[in-house]
Scaffold this active site. Structure first.
Site: not given
Ligand code: PAF
Length: 280
Positions: A30, A33, A37, A147, A150, A153
């Protein structure tokens, strides 16, 4: 580096690359960065010959409009970071491109999405599974890199990819941390200096539980209490949940007799941070 904002143009680029023998890795983000990331991009580069980073702040996964509005956006810096990291293409569609008038189809996750983040943020994971499906359709990757921060997720996306036969390998990269242990997050920039100092209670709490586990503690309630107590001792931090669950099913455990994970969501000021630690 090419930048696309249209799904058909993005897919055309990917198909041409795949047709000439490339393999493609997608790093969905999202934006805003940070070094975390970039560890995902590095892993993507190891896994494929072409790397796409998607940058899209997805409105339908935010349960509070204020959180969506305040989510950091840094498009120019993000593009520069991608260029410097050797990214081959960026996919950065507008909200109106992703969700035009008449949009009405969603991907509904199952029981994995009912608890923890899903319990606290109704509709969040439906927003995630819907957007990830759209990002995969536009970029046609062989692998997608996520990653571990999360954690729920990741479990839900893996399940979705298997259930819907999406044919993309899901790769997990360990959580990237600041030197004091705080998990890197785009939300960290919203912490005041005092809140930033207080936020270290989160990795400390998880480490304390992991230490007790390493010393032989197997009672989930006890490990949970050790972590919750560390967070409670920090006046600026307020735990929304601390949970010890089965690492695959995310079902709550009483005794840790299989791979497990301890997860937490903590408010520090008006910033909500999540983190987790595998046990065993
Ligand atoms: O983890 C994130 O940054 C987002 O949830 C994702 C996977 C890019 C979907 O919007």
């Amino acid at each position: 580096m090419e930048v696309f904002d249209d799904p058909d143009a993005m897919r055309g680029w990917s198909r041409a690359r795949l047709g000439s023998g490339a393999t493609i890795a997608l790093v969905p983000t999202m934006g805003a960065l940070h070094a975390g990331h970039l560890t995902l991009v590095e892993e993507a580069r190891r896994r494929a010959t072409a790397v796409i980073v998607s940058i899209f702040v997805n409105p339908i996964q935010f349960d509070r409009a204020s959180d969506f509005d305040r989510y950091p956006r840094a498009t120019d810096d993000d593009l520069a970071a991608c260029r410097a990291a050797g990214v081959d293409a960026v996919y950065a569609p507008a909200v109106a491109t992703m969700y035009p008038p008449g949009f009405q189809t969603r991907v509904v996750p199952g029981a994995l999405a009912d608890s923890l983040e899903g319990g606290m943020r109704p509709g969040h994971f439906e927003g995630v599974t819907t957007v990830v499906t759209k990002l995969l359709a536009a970029t046609v990757p062989d692998v997608a890199v996520f990653g571990q921060k999360d954690y729920q997720q990741l479990a839900i996306v893996r399940r979705m990819v298997a259930d819907l036969d999406l044919g993309v390998a899901i790769i997990v990269v360990p959580t990237s941390r600041e030197p004091d242990g705080l998990a890197r997050s785009s939300r960290n920039v919203r912490l005041s200096p005092d809140e930033r100092a207080a936020a270290v209670a989160i990795p400390d709490a998880l480490q304390a539980a992991a230490g007790a586990y390493a010393d032989g503690e197997r009672e989930a309630a006890r490990l949970r209490a050790i972590a919750a107590d560390r967070i409670d001792r920090e006046p600026r931090a307020k735990a929304e949940y601390v949970a010890v669950v089965d690492a695959s099913t995310l079902e709550p455990l009483t005794t840790i007799d299989r791979p497990a994970v301890i997860l937490t969501a903590v408010w520090v000021g008006d910033v909500r941070l999540i983190d987790n630690q595998l046990l065993g």
